[in-house]
Design a protein around this motif. Structure first.
Motif, short mmCIF file in Angstrom:
data_model
loop_
_atom_site.label_atom_id
_atom_site.label_comp_id
_atom_site.label_asym_id
_atom_site.label_seq_id
_atom_site.Cartn_x
_atom_site.Cartn_y
_atom_site.Cartn_z
N SER A 66 0.81 -1.22 0.00
CA SER A 66 0.00 0.00 0.00
C SER A 66 0.85 1.27 0.00
N GLY A 67 2.16 1.14 0.20
CA GLY A 67 3.04 2.29 0.12
C GLY A 67 3.59 2.79 1.44
N LYS A 68 3.31 2.10 2.55
CA LYS A 68 3.76 2.56 3.87
C LYS A 68 5.29 2.69 3.93
N SER A 69 5.97 1.59 3.67
CA SER A 69 7.43 1.59 3.76
C SER A 69 8.05 2.49 2.71
N THR A 70 7.46 2.54 1.54
CA THR A 70 7.96 3.41 0.47
C THR A 70 7.93 4.86 0.90
N LEU A 71 6.86 5.28 1.54
CA LEU A 71 6.75 6.66 2.02
C LEU A 71 7.72 6.94 3.15
#
Length: 254
Positions: A66-71
């Motif tokens: 969902s993009g948590k670590s990417t953010l």
């Protein structure tokens, strides 16, 4: 008011704002929307409209992908921290694997705010311990490898999470027992009390229950603020603990 006096007043106002980073905005180097990770709904939302960061603790919750670590990784690198964790003083890495998102965003900092920062990334902490030992002439950090995974995490929390600054955490619960997660909640709460700003990606309903924290749920919808009791994460854990076979019967052989 003179220009110098106005500048000083602005710095004082910024420091009293209680935020190290006020807002995440798109930079001029941002890509076309079809380029990963801009294809992730939450990332696309941040690039399109920015992200206001509040004081205290912000928790990013959502499914894998969902993009948590990417953010969190991008925030850390845009702040000047190494992609594999630690502080700005120790940014030596191994194999580059980070996304280009840090080049596509700009962090709007509060004038006069502390510049200290720390990035705790569960999957790369072992390598960070090794680099820390190599650069630590005093030997104060030589025992981290001799501790269990969870014990070393708690030691880092005890020794590194003690002053105002920006703290980025990526799934810190990965190494922690239930009791250790409760201890982490206490650390995060204390950081908020001393004026630090925290952004933490987590799958833990225990961490997400931190009183006063801002909870942002990431998913196909993008990114939205949600109350703890309304999180899909909490709903599923409650249902599972109430009746495990409700979930397990779909994945176990008869």
């Amino acid at each position: 008011m003179s220009a110098i006096a106005g500048s000083v007043a602005g710095m004082v106002a910024g420091a009293r704002d209680g935020r190290i980073v006020r807002r995440v905005v798109r930079s001029r180097a941002a890509p076309l929307e079809r380029e990963w990770p801009a294809t992730i709904p939450a990332v696309a939302q941040v690039l399109a409209g920015g992200l206001e960061l509040r004081r205290g603790v912000t928790l990013l919750v959502g499914e894998n992908g969902s993009g948590k670590s990417t953010l969190v990784e991008a925030l850390a690198m845009a702040y000047g921290l190494g992609a594999e964790g630690g502080t700005a003083n120790l940014r030596v890495g191994t194999r580059p694997s980070e996304s280009p998102l840090h080049d596509w965003i700009t962090l709007e900092r509060s004038p006069g705010a502390p510049r200290w920062g720390f990035f705790l990334r569960a999957e790369t902490m072992h390598g960070w311990f090794t680099r820390l030992e190599a650069f630590d002439e005093s030997g104060a950090d030589s025992g981290l490898h001799e501790m269990s995974h969870g014990e070393s995490f708690l030691e880092v929390l005890r020794t590194r999470f003690r002053q105002p600054g920006l703290y980025l955490l990526d799934e810190p619960e990965a190494a922690l027992s239930f009791r250790a997660q409760v201890a982490l909640v206490s650390v995060l709460h204390e950081l908020g009390d001393i004026g630090a700003q925290v952004v933490c990606a987590t799958h833990s309903p225990l961490l997400a229950a931190l009183p006063g924290a801002t909870i942002l749920e990431l998913g196909d919808h993008g990114l939205r603020e949600v109350a703890w009791s309304e999180l899909d994460l909490v709903t599923h854990w409650r249902a599972y603990l109430d009746e495990p076979m409700r979930y397990l019967r779909h994945v176990l052989d008869d």
